[in-house]
Write an enzyme that holds these catalytic residues in place. Structure first.
Site, PDB file in Angstrom:
ATOM      1  N   THR A 144       0.828  -1.208   0.000  1.00  0.00           N
ATOM      2  CA  THR A 144       0.000   0.000   0.000  1.00  0.00           C
ATOM      3  C   THR A 144       0.861   1.256   0.000  1.00  0.00           C
ATOM      4  OG1 THR A 144      -1.658   1.238   1.238  1.00  0.00           O
ATOM      5  CG2 THR A 144      -0.209  -0.143   2.538  1.00  0.00           C
ATOM      6  N   SER A 179      -1.825   3.336  10.445  1.00  0.00           N
ATOM      7  CA  SER A 179      -2.778   2.486  11.177  1.00  0.00           C
ATOM      8  C   SER A 179      -2.120   1.133  11.423  1.00  0.00           C
ATOM      9  CB  SER A 179      -4.068   2.265  10.365  1.00  0.00           C
ATOM     10  OG  SER A 179      -3.828   1.342   9.302  1.00  0.00           O
ATOM     11  N   TYR A 181      -3.250  -1.619  10.454  1.00  0.00           N
ATOM     12  CA  TYR A 181      -3.296  -2.315   9.158  1.00  0.00           C
ATOM     13  C   TYR A 181      -2.107  -1.903   8.288  1.00  0.00           C
ATOM     14  CZ  TYR A 181      -3.973  -2.217   4.180  1.00  0.00           C
ATOM     15  OH  TYR A 181      -3.722  -2.281   2.832  1.00  0.00           O
ATOM     16  N   HIS A 182      -1.934  -0.583   8.104  1.00  0.00           N
ATOM     17  CA  HIS A 182      -0.836  -0.132   7.232  1.00  0.00           C
ATOM     18  C   HIS A 182       0.513  -0.630   7.764  1.00  0.00           C
ATOM     19  CE1 HIS A 182      -3.959   2.812   5.800  1.00  0.00           C
ATOM     20  NE2 HIS A 182      -3.352   2.627   4.647  1.00  0.00           N
ATOM     21  N   LYS A 185       1.451  -4.071   6.618  1.00  0.00           N
ATOM     22  CA  LYS A 185       2.010  -4.091   5.254  1.00  0.00           C
ATOM     23  C   LYS A 185       3.509  -3.786   5.285  1.00  0.00           C
ATOM     24  CE  LYS A 185      -1.651  -4.595   2.563  1.00  0.00           C
ATOM     25  NZ  LYS A 185      -1.847  -5.792   1.746  1.00  0.00           N
TER      26      LYS A 185
HETATM   27  P1  NAD Z   1     -11.050  -7.517   0.176  1.00  0.00           P
HETATM   28  O1  NAD Z   1     -11.311  -7.556   1.628  1.00  0.00           O
HETATM   29  O2  NAD Z   1     -12.177  -7.206  -0.741  1.00  0.00           O
HETATM   30  O3  NAD Z   1     -10.436  -8.933  -0.296  1.00  0.00           O
HETATM   31  C1  NAD Z   1      -9.454  -9.632   0.425  1.00  0.00           C
HETATM   32  C2  NAD Z   1      -9.724 -11.125   0.255  1.00  0.00           C
HETATM   33  O4  NAD Z   1      -8.710 -11.861   0.939  1.00  0.00           O
HETATM   34  C3  NAD Z   1     -11.068 -11.544   0.861  1.00  0.00           C
HETATM   35  O5  NAD Z   1     -11.827 -12.263  -0.074  1.00  0.00           O
HETATM   36  C4  NAD Z   1     -10.677 -12.389   2.074  1.00  0.00           C
HETATM   37  O6  NAD Z   1     -11.606 -13.426   2.340  1.00  0.00           O
HETATM   38  C5  NAD Z   1      -9.306 -12.918   1.668  1.00  0.00           C
HETATM   39  N1  NAD Z   1      -8.432 -13.245   2.818  1.00  0.00           N
HETATM   40  C6  NAD Z   1      -8.099 -12.438   3.862  1.00  0.00           C
HETATM   41  N2  NAD Z   1      -7.290 -13.081   4.716  1.00  0.00           N
HETATM   42  C7  NAD Z   1      -7.097 -14.324   4.197  1.00  0.00           C
HETATM   43  C8  NAD Z   1      -6.353 -15.460   4.636  1.00  0.00           C
HETATM   44  N3  NAD Z   1      -5.667 -15.460   5.785  1.00  0.00           N
HETATM   45  N4  NAD Z   1      -6.367 -16.582   3.859  1.00  0.00           N
HETATM   46  C9  NAD Z   1      -7.078 -16.609   2.701  1.00  0.00           C
HETATM   47  N5  NAD Z   1      -7.797 -15.557   2.241  1.00  0.00           N
HETATM   48  C10 NAD Z   1      -7.806 -14.423   2.995  1.00  0.00           C
HETATM   49  O7  NAD Z   1      -9.828  -6.525  -0.067  1.00  0.00           O
HETATM   50  P2  NAD Z   1      -9.391  -5.755  -1.410  1.00  0.00           P
HETATM   51  O8  NAD Z   1      -9.947  -4.399  -1.364  1.00  0.00           O
HETATM   52  O9  NAD Z   1      -9.637  -6.608  -2.587  1.00  0.00           O
HETATM   53  O10 NAD Z   1      -7.826  -5.643  -1.168  1.00  0.00           O
HETATM   54  C11 NAD Z   1      -6.971  -6.673  -1.636  1.00  0.00           C
HETATM   55  C12 NAD Z   1      -5.521  -6.326  -1.323  1.00  0.00           C
HETATM   56  O11 NAD Z   1      -5.174  -5.113  -1.961  1.00  0.00           O
HETATM   57  C13 NAD Z   1      -5.236  -6.136   0.165  1.00  0.00           C
HETATM   58  O12 NAD Z   1      -4.000  -6.727   0.481  1.00  0.00           O
HETATM   59  C14 NAD Z   1      -5.174  -4.646   0.332  1.00  0.00           C
HETATM   60  O13 NAD Z   1      -4.301  -4.317   1.373  1.00  0.00           O
HETATM   61  C15 NAD Z   1      -4.644  -4.192  -1.013  1.00  0.00           C
HETATM   62  N6  NAD Z   1      -5.104  -2.828  -1.352  1.00  0.00           N
HETATM   63  C16 NAD Z   1      -6.445  -2.542  -1.491  1.00  0.00           C
HETATM   64  C17 NAD Z   1      -6.850  -1.240  -1.810  1.00  0.00           C
HETATM   65  C18 NAD Z   1      -8.291  -0.836  -1.958  1.00  0.00           C
HETATM   66  O14 NAD Z   1      -8.557   0.360  -2.148  1.00  0.00           O
HETATM   67  N7  NAD Z   1      -9.241  -1.757  -1.904  1.00  0.00           N
HETATM   68  C19 NAD Z   1      -5.867  -0.251  -1.976  1.00  0.00           C
HETATM   69  C20 NAD Z   1      -4.522  -0.572  -1.821  1.00  0.00           C
HETATM   70  C21 NAD Z   1      -4.149  -1.872  -1.509  1.00  0.00           C
HETATM   71  N1  USQ Z   2     -11.603   9.659   4.293  1.00  0.00           N
HETATM   72  C1  USQ Z   2     -12.530  10.680   4.385  1.00  0.00           C
HETATM   73  N2  USQ Z   2     -13.838  10.335   4.412  1.00  0.00           N
HETATM   74  C2  USQ Z   2     -14.272   9.055   4.318  1.00  0.00           C
HETATM   75  C3  USQ Z   2     -13.324   8.025   4.208  1.00  0.00           C
HETATM   76  C4  USQ Z   2     -11.989   8.367   4.197  1.00  0.00           C
HETATM   77  O1  USQ Z   2     -12.178  11.852   4.462  1.00  0.00           O
HETATM   78  O2  USQ Z   2     -15.496   8.831   4.352  1.00  0.00           O
HETATM   79  C5  USQ Z   2     -10.163  10.006   4.271  1.00  0.00           C
HETATM   80  C6  USQ Z   2      -9.338   9.300   5.349  1.00  0.00           C
HETATM   81  O3  USQ Z   2      -9.324  10.037   6.550  1.00  0.00           O
HETATM   82  C7  USQ Z   2      -7.977   9.205   4.674  1.00  0.00           C
HETATM   83  C8  USQ Z   2      -8.319   9.084   3.197  1.00  0.00           C
HETATM   84  O4  USQ Z   2      -9.656   9.537   3.039  1.00  0.00           O
HETATM   85  O5  USQ Z   2      -7.273  10.387   4.865  1.00  0.00           O
HETATM   86  C9  USQ Z   2      -8.216   7.668   2.666  1.00  0.00           C
HETATM   87  O6  USQ Z   2      -9.039   6.831   3.461  1.00  0.00           O
HETATM   88  P1  USQ Z   2      -9.705   5.512   2.843  1.00  0.00           P
HETATM   89  O7  USQ Z   2     -10.600   4.909   3.863  1.00  0.00           O
HETATM   90  O8  USQ Z   2     -10.248   5.781   1.495  1.00  0.00           O
HETATM   91  O9  USQ Z   2      -8.398   4.600   2.584  1.00  0.00           O
HETATM   92  P2  USQ Z   2      -7.379   3.941   3.605  1.00  0.00           P
HETATM   93  O10 USQ Z   2      -7.910   3.837   4.982  1.00  0.00           O
HETATM   94  O11 USQ Z   2      -6.056   4.602   3.426  1.00  0.00           O
HETATM   95  O12 USQ Z   2      -7.304   2.456   3.045  1.00  0.00           O
HETATM   96  C10 USQ Z   2      -7.612   2.109   1.677  1.00  0.00           C
HETATM   97  C11 USQ Z   2      -7.751   0.600   1.619  1.00  0.00           C
HETATM   98  C12 USQ Z   2      -6.413  -0.031   2.030  1.00  0.00           C
HETATM   99  C13 USQ Z   2      -5.306   0.520   1.152  1.00  0.00           C
HETATM  100  C14 USQ Z   2      -5.260   2.042   1.181  1.00  0.00           C
HETATM  101  C15 USQ Z   2      -4.322   2.619   0.132  1.00  0.00           C
HETATM  102  O13 USQ Z   2      -8.789   0.167   2.495  1.00  0.00           O
HETATM  103  O14 USQ Z   2      -6.504  -1.443   1.895  1.00  0.00           O
HETATM  104  O15 USQ Z   2      -4.078   0.021   1.602  1.00  0.00           O
HETATM  105  O16 USQ Z   2      -6.563   2.557   0.835  1.00  0.00           O
HETATM  106  S1  USQ Z   2      -3.492   4.063   0.723  1.00  0.00           S
HETATM  107  O17 USQ Z   2      -4.488   5.007   1.224  1.00  0.00           O
HETATM  108  O18 USQ Z   2      -2.747   4.622  -0.382  1.00  0.00           O
HETATM  109  O19 USQ Z   2      -2.619   3.617   1.798  1.00  0.00           O
END
Ligand code: NAD
Ligand code: USQ
Length: 383
Positions: A144, A179, A181-182, A185
């Site tokens: 991320t 966070s 979560y972050h 990563k």
């Molecule tokens: P998502 O929650 O929709 O999908 C994740 C999938 O992984 C789910 O289907 C879940 O069941 C599966 N999973 C989780 N833990 C598991 C485990 N231990 N074993 C097997 N399966 C497991 O998430 P997403 O939005 O598709 O994100 C996918 C990846 O991309 C994540 O690693 C996330 O950090 C990264 N990412 C997402 C975004 C975004 O905006 N959605 C942005 C940047 C990075």
């Molecule tokens: N935000 C708002 N209003 C909202 C939701 C979010 O102002 O209703 C703000 C948050 O405070 C933050 C920004 O928007 O400053 C991004 O928040 P987000 O919830 O859209 O994204 P984030 O929590 O960073 O996480 C998402 C995905 C995560 C991925 C990440 C990419 O859930 O899996 O890793 O985006 S990044 O942001 O580049 O790290």
């Protein structure tokens, strides 16, 4: 190529698995379905009605004649993972299978531990399985942009060259994630880097920005192939949430001043970036980092764009600056490099009025599924 998509039932993974299958790769999906379980536990649902994974895959086969092998299980279970890998024999592993919500990881100690154990153990298991039996396999891992935080200097792609006391070296870029979560990563990135340096594995860390959109060519082929679209305060992300809020006449939830700048990309570019990474594998021993986003926006700008598009569609769109539930900079410098994927041939789908329009219309179509109680943020970063 034989590509195993871990997390292939999720938002990015489902779109990617179908895209790669359509492009002629032999695709397998491995997923524990835990995300569907977390939704149930939190009482939240995707805006879109997603079919069970087996039905999705059957429909894909009926429409295209292509088969996607399915492995249901948890990658934190090493025995299960090893059996699945031996059965599938992947050339590349695309790893999306993690707990990916920042607010989820900040609910309490249990959710922080769950997130870090799930993500770090799962990735470590993949690395050990690769070391033991699949040393030539290419790991494409979703990281991320949030690993870097918001430093007051330009963000490079993974590494920075530093001169210190007359000596010079290229070192991992400093990380200041926002966070639990972050942070998970960042831990993953360190472990993968170690596995490449010490065991000679090959890996690409895709530091992805916030993904928006819902339609890809493949997921739009049939209602049963529809992708998930999260809008709730835990799993919903900025632009997707804003469009759904506008569609149901809920004020757009900008947290704090709204000057938070992030990298963003269309889900149609997510799938293409993964394809490019697979087609151009890292060398043995190389830990390659690509910043995977196409444009930078701050959240206030996005809210205004959605308001404009919504007003043109006849919606009455309000913007609300809520007290920020997170601890983060609300006005800051942000300038991140993203040339590696462009150099490999990525042709971005830039954010357009047409895309926002289509997201708004999508949200209007499914608006009766929205639970308005799940929109405001309930998790706070404060003590
Ligand atoms: P998502 O929650 O929709 O999908 C994740 C999938 O992984 C789910 O289907 C879940 O069941 C599966 N999973 C989780 N833990 C598991 C485990 N231990 N074993 C097997 N399966 C497991 O998430 P997403 O939005 O598709 O994100 C996918 C990846 O991309 C994540 O690693 C996330 O950090 C990264 N990412 C997402 C975004 C975004 O905006 N959605 C942005 C940047 C990075
Ligand atoms: N935000 C708002 N209003 C909202 C939701 C979010 O102002 O209703 C703000 C948050 O405070 C933050 C920004 O928007 O400053 C991004 O928040 P987000 O919830 O859209 O994204 P984030 O929590 O960073 O996480 C998402 C995905 C995560 C991925 C990440 C990419 O859930 O899996 O890793 O985006 S990044 O942001 O580049 O790290």
């Amino acid at each position: 190529m034989r590509v195993l998509v871990i997390g292939g039932d999720g938002y990015c993974g489902w779109a990617t698995a179908l895209y790669l299958s359509n492009r002629g790769h032999e695709v397998g999906i491995l997923d524990s379905l835990v995300r569907r379980h977390w939704d149930l536990e939190l009482c939240v649902e995707t805006l879109t009605p997603i079919a069970p994974i087996q039905q999705r895959l059957q429909r894909w086969q009926d429409i295209t004649g292509k088969t996607i092998e399915l492995f249901i299980g948890d990658i934190t279970n090493y025995d299960f993972l090893k059996v699945a890998l031996h059965k599938f024999q992947p050339d590349a592993i695309v790893h999306f299978g993690e707990q990916r919500s920042a607010p989820f990881s900040m609910i309490d100690r249990e959710h922080a531990v769950l997130t870090q154990v799930n993500n770090v153990t799962g990735t470590l298991n993949i690395l050990y399985a690769m070391k033991e039996d699949f040393p030539d396999c290419h790991l494409v891992k979703l990281g991320t942009m949030g690993e870097y935080g918001t430093p007051n200097i330009d963000i490079e792609e993974g590494y920075i060259t530093i001169e210190h006391n007359g000596r010079k070296d290229t070192l991992p870029y400093p990380k200041q994630p926002g966070s639990m979560y972050h942070l998970s990563k960042v831990h993953d990135s360190h472990n993968i880097h170690f596995a490449c340096r010490i065991w000679g594995l090959r890996a690409t860390d895709l530091n992805q920005g916030v993904v928006y959109g819902v339609l890809t060519e493949e997921t739009g082929m049939d209602e049963l192939l529809i992708n998930r679209l999260d809008y709730d305060g835990i799993f919903g992300t900025a632009l997707n949430r804003f469009c759904i809020q506008a569609a149901i006449n809920h004020p757009i939830t900008v947290y704090g001043k709204g000057g938070q700048t992030r990298g963003f990309l269309d889900i149609r570019d997510t799938v293409r970036c993964v394809e490019l990474a697979i087609a151009n594998p890292a060398a043995p021993g190389e830990f390659r980092v690509f910043n995977q986003f196409t444009e930078q926006f701050n959240v206030a700008e996005l809210a205004l764009m959605v308001k404009k598009a919504g007003t043109a569609l006849g919606l009455n769109v309000e913007i609300n600056n809520l007290e920020n539930p997170r601890i983060e900079k609300e006005e800051h410098y942000f300038n991140a490099k993203n040339t590696n994927l462009l150099d490999l041939g990525l042709q971005p789908h830039f954010l357009s009025d047409a895309l926002i329009d289509s997201l708004l219309n999508f949200a209007i179509k499914y608006q009766q599924r929205v639970d308005k109680n799940q929109i405001l943020p309930k998790v706070t970063w404060r003590r």
